[in-house]
Design a protein around this motif. Structure first.
Motif, PDB file in Angstrom:
ATOM      1  N   CYS A   1       0.829  -1.204   0.000  1.00 27.90           N
ATOM      2  CA  CYS A   1       0.000   0.000   0.000  1.00 27.90           C
ATOM      3  C   CYS A   1       0.866   1.259   0.000  1.00 27.90           C
ATOM      4  CB  CYS A   1      -0.935   0.006   1.210  1.00 27.90           C
ATOM      5  SG  CYS A   1      -2.543  -0.750   0.872  1.00 27.90           S
ATOM      6  N   ASN A   2       1.892   1.278   0.845  1.00 26.92           N
ATOM      7  CA  ASN A   2       2.770   2.443   0.878  1.00 26.92           C
ATOM      8  C   ASN A   2       3.582   2.557  -0.403  1.00 26.92           C
ATOM      9  OD1 ASN A   2       2.082   3.591   3.339  1.00 26.92           O
ATOM     10  ND2 ASN A   2       3.438   2.223   4.490  1.00 26.92           N
ATOM     11  N   THR A   3       3.979   1.410  -0.963  1.00 29.20           N
ATOM     12  CA  THR A   3       4.711   1.448  -2.234  1.00 29.20           C
ATOM     13  C   THR A   3       3.831   1.988  -3.345  1.00 29.20           C
ATOM     14  OG1 THR A   3       5.992  -0.482  -1.524  1.00 29.20           O
ATOM     15  CG2 THR A   3       6.066   0.087  -3.852  1.00 29.20           C
ATOM     16  N   MET A   4       2.564   1.529  -3.390  1.00 30.20           N
ATOM     17  CA  MET A   4       1.640   2.043  -4.401  1.00 30.20           C
ATOM     18  C   MET A   4       1.384   3.531  -4.187  1.00 30.20           C
ATOM     19  SD  MET A   4      -0.166   1.407  -7.108  1.00 30.20           S
ATOM     20  CE  MET A   4      -0.509  -0.351  -7.242  1.00 30.20           C
ATOM     21  N   LYS A   5       1.258   3.950  -2.953  1.00 32.67           N
ATOM     22  CA  LYS A   5       1.048   5.372  -2.650  1.00 32.67           C
ATOM     23  C   LYS A   5       2.219   6.211  -3.157  1.00 32.67           C
ATOM     24  CE  LYS A   5      -0.002   8.376   1.306  1.00 32.67           C
ATOM     25  NZ  LYS A   5      -0.226   8.383   2.771  1.00 32.67           N
ATOM     26  N   GLU A   6       3.426   5.689  -2.971  1.00 37.22           N
ATOM     27  CA  GLU A   6       4.622   6.387  -3.440  1.00 37.22           C
ATOM     28  C   GLU A   6       4.645   6.454  -4.957  1.00 37.22           C
ATOM     29  OE1 GLU A   6       9.500   6.054  -2.841  1.00 37.22           O
ATOM     30  OE2 GLU A   6       8.139   4.717  -1.756  1.00 37.22           O
ATOM     31  N   LEU A   7       4.237   5.368  -5.613  1.00 39.03           N
ATOM     32  CA  LEU A   7       4.202   5.348  -7.075  1.00 39.03           C
ATOM     33  C   LEU A   7       3.162   6.318  -7.610  1.00 39.03           C
ATOM     34  CD1 LEU A   7       4.949   4.186  -9.833  1.00 39.03           C
ATOM     35  CD2 LEU A   7       3.459   2.237  -9.364  1.00 39.03           C
ATOM     36  N   VAL A   8       1.970   6.312  -7.026  1.00 39.40           N
ATOM     37  CA  VAL A   8       0.889   7.189  -7.497  1.00 39.40           C
ATOM     38  C   VAL A   8       1.248   8.658  -7.277  1.00 39.40           C
ATOM     39  CG1 VAL A   8      -1.525   7.830  -7.066  1.00 39.40           C
ATOM     40  CG2 VAL A   8      -0.877   5.425  -7.219  1.00 39.40           C
ATOM     41  N   ALA A   9       2.027   8.947  -6.243  1.00 38.11           N
ATOM     42  CA  ALA A   9       2.426  10.335  -5.968  1.00 38.11           C
ATOM     43  C   ALA A   9       3.286  10.912  -7.089  1.00 38.11           C
ATOM     44  CB  ALA A   9       3.173  10.411  -4.637  1.00 38.11           C
TER      45      ALA A   9
ATOM     46  N   ASP B   1       3.863  12.499 -14.248  1.00 39.52           N
ATOM     47  CA  ASP B   1       5.261  12.478 -14.669  1.00 39.52           C
ATOM     48  C   ASP B   1       5.693  11.081 -15.113  1.00 39.52           C
ATOM     49  OD1 ASP B   1       5.385  15.112 -14.074  1.00 39.52           O
ATOM     50  OD2 ASP B   1       6.646  14.922 -12.305  1.00 39.52           O
ATOM     51  N   VAL B   2       5.053  10.039 -14.567  1.00 40.28           N
ATOM     52  CA  VAL B   2       5.435   8.665 -14.930  1.00 40.28           C
ATOM     53  C   VAL B   2       4.310   7.950 -15.660  1.00 40.28           C
ATOM     54  CG1 VAL B   2       7.086   8.512 -13.041  1.00 40.28           C
ATOM     55  CG2 VAL B   2       4.726   7.743 -12.668  1.00 40.28           C
ATOM     56  N   TRP B   3       3.263   8.674 -16.049  1.00 37.27           N
ATOM     57  CA  TRP B   3       2.132   8.044 -16.738  1.00 37.27           C
ATOM     58  C   TRP B   3       2.586   7.315 -18.003  1.00 37.27           C
ATOM     59  CZ3 TRP B   3      -3.228   7.912 -15.734  1.00 37.27           C
ATOM     60  CH2 TRP B   3      -4.015   7.429 -16.793  1.00 37.27           C
ATOM     61  N   ASP B   4       3.415   7.976 -18.809  1.00 35.53           N
ATOM     62  CA  ASP B   4       3.815   7.386 -20.088  1.00 35.53           C
ATOM     63  C   ASP B   4       4.637   6.115 -19.895  1.00 35.53           C
ATOM     64  OD1 ASP B   4       2.750   9.503 -21.928  1.00 35.53           O
ATOM     65  OD2 ASP B   4       4.086  10.727 -20.724  1.00 35.53           O
TER      66      ASP B   4
END
Length: 601
Positions: free
Chosen positions: A106-114, A118-121
């Motif tokens: 959950c925290n890893t996903m939260k960090e990724l979504v934050a 910028d990282v969508w592509d």
């Protein structure tokens, strides 16, 4: 003997011919050349060479939709590319941790979504990477290199993209709730599609393309687009936009199709569902009109939503456009048509001005939410997953935008709300927007949902510790012995773990072994999750089409599995299983070996 060096401009010309794509092939070669001798480095580091590779890979400008303030990217395209690639590497490292179940997901996903758009592509590229041969569509190149855990990576990249889009939408609606003038009608409505995993840039691009072609058509027809001139023929432009929309297939939905939930999401009514409802047609009209220079707004009209267009001359009446009924009459007379329609639905003449005033986004997005609620009960055709998504969108909109106070806890946290929703936009964006004590209550319930999911994820189910023999395993493709549908096992219990009411309703005790036998959580080929007794499990004799149907109908299949294995038993009967993902190898550590033995038997 060393080869003679070529002039710098020759190397530059050669490097400009490198292939340009989002897959980085050309940019990787360019980077390697920049590590060679000084002349090649000088040629390969030129910003103009890198600019085309940057634009091919990155459709989303850095922090294009982010509220946070960050450092500007370098003007030099090569340095800009390097900066974005570093962010990509960070995102892919986080994605790998999620796929491999390393640490707190959950925290890893939260960090990724934050990391947001910028990282969508980079995540979009992951979502389109090649799959194992057994999962590929007919006609695909079977020799394509497949990355490890490609199917789970696809799934989790998609989850991250969905959460990035949802976070953008809820942040936008939060601003709308705080300041109704802060968000345009176009953006507020288009953000509904974010809950279907769509980028807002995708909606903007489609509107831009429509407006560009509409402009070309109007100019070809001799229509002057001098919208700031007091002598501008605004009515003609409005009629021309309606004509253009009809020529593009936009028009009124009717009959049972009118209640399809698709009509509330821009990515549908801009593509496959252009025969749509009045509000959606007005959304398209306003988006095109605004790009052509018109001051166009929606009108929250009681009869059906219409458009209002301000005239640049203060002495000329504003224009009211019935986009839905434009095939018969587009321009409405404010003193005759509009007033008559208001009175016909019970509006008192003194109240008419408030009903025909141009409106901002808030009342229209709430009107869309009410329409979705109606569609939930009247739409019997659309996929239930889409209807559930639409209902969740409604709850988010009402919580953030409506002045009516609701208790968001039970309202938002339905059974389909996953822990990653709670960890990102619900706890991080929606909860802080609420007054006390609702904000604290929602945050606590999100934390409870996250901890519960974490506890469930840590459960390891061992066959050898079961109190009875479990004949089948996670990943087995089977056929229901009674109803003949095909499915795949995604979990099991050594005895029936359902409620007493469900057991009675389903007649479980009438089975040969009743409730005291293993039961299996399964997905069928129609995308439905079911709970099946072992008595009803039979080997599927034709698993090939079933695998593809499962991939098509079960969006979360990549969470459970990563590949497939098909073989034959001693009698020549085909049988198949799906191979466990890293997550489910940990949850059911003995099922993989059991599946191997079953396939070899």
């Amino acid at each position: 003997m060393p080869l003679p060096e070529l002039p710098l401009d020759v190397y530059t010309q050669i490097f400009s011919q490198l292939p340009v794509s989002a897959a980085n092939d050309g940019s990787i070669s360019l980077a390697r050349c920049s590590q060679a001798n000084s002349l090649l480095r000088e040629a390969a580091c030129q910003s103009t060479l890198w600019d085309v590779h940057y634009r091919a890979r990155y459709r989303h400008p850095a922090q294009a939709f982010s509220d946070s303030e960050g450092q500007d990217l370098p003007e030099d395209a090569r340095l800009r590319y390097i900066s974005r690639r570093r962010l990509d590497c960070t995102a892919l490292h986080l994605l790998e941790r999620i796929v491999s179940c390393v640490g707190d997901r959950c925290n890893t996903m939260k960090e990724l979504v934050a990391l947001s758009f910028d990282v969508w592509d980079a995540l979009e590229i992951e979502r389109t990477q090649p799959l194992p041969v057994m999962f590929q569509q007919p006609g695909q190149d079977l020799n394509t290199l497949v990355a490890p855990h490609a199917f789970p990576r696809r799934y989790w990249a998609g989850v991250a993209l969905d959460l990035i889009a949802k976070s953008y939408a809820t942040r936008l609606w939060r601003r709308l709730g705080e300041d109704p003038a802060a968000v345009s009608f176009e953006d507020a409505m288009a953000a509904l599609s974010c809950f279907c995993g769509k980028s807002p840039l995708e909606m903007q691009s489609m509107f831009d393309d429509l407006a560009s072609r509409c402009r070309a058509k109007l100019q070809a027809d001799g229509c002057e687009l001098n919208t700031a001139d007091a002598a501008c023929d605004v009515a003609r432009i409005c009629t021309g936009i309606c004509d253009f929309m009809r020529s593009e297939g936009f028009g009124p939905a009717d009959g049972t199709d009118f209640r399809r939930v698709h009509h509330h999401f821009a990515h549908f009514y801009l593509t496959t569902h252009r025969q749509t409802i009045p509000l959606s047609l007005v959304h398209v009209f306003v988006a095109i009109g605004t790009r052509l220079g018109l001051q166009a707004s929606p009108v929250d009209f009681p009869y059906r939503v219409i458009a209002h267009v301000s005239h640049p001359s203060p002495t000329v009446d504003d224009i009211f456009v019935d986009v839905f009924g434009s095939d018969t009459r587009a321009i409405l007379d404010p003193r005759e048509d509009v007033a008559r329609r208001c009175i016909a639905v019970g509006v008192h003449p003194d109240e008419i001005p408030q009903f025909i005033a141009p409106r901002r986004a808030t009342p229209l997005i709430l009107r869309s939410a009410r329409n979705i609620v109606s569609s939930e009960f009247e739409d019997t055709v659309s996929p239930r997953s889409l209807i559930r998504t639409a209902v969740h969108v409604t709850k988010c909109v009402v919580t953030l935008v409506s002045e009516q106070m609701v208790d968001p806890t039970g309202f938002l946290l339905g059974t389909d709300t996953i822990q990653f929703d709670c960890a990102t936009y619900i706890s991080g964006i929606i909860a802080p927007a609420l007054p006390a004590p609702r904000n604290r209550h929602l945050a606590l319930m999100c934390d409870h949902r996250i901890r519960t999911a974490r506890d469930e994820d840590s459960v390891v189910t061992m066959r050898t510790s079961s109190d009875r023999t479990v004949l089948y395993f996670v990943g087995m493709i089977f056929q229901h012995a009674r109803y003949n549908y095909t499915g795949v096992i995604i979990g099991w219990n050594s005895t029936c773990d359902a409620t007493e009411s469900w057991i009675q309703q389903m007649g479980v005790d009438q089975l040969p072994r009743g409730r005291h036998q293993p039961f299996y959580n399964i997905y069928d080929v129609f995308g439905q999750q079911r709970y099946v007794a072992e008595d009803n499990i039979a080997v599927n004799a034709d698993p090939h089409p079933s695998i593809q149907a499962l991939i098509d109908q079960v969006p979360s299949l990549g969470m459970y599995f990563e590949d497939a294995d098909i073989g034959e038993d001693e009698e020549g009967q085909t049988k198949a299983r799906l191979l466990l993902s890293p997550e489910y190898q940990k949850k059911y550590p003995e099922d993989g070996h059991f599946g191997n033995a079953w396939m070899a038997d």
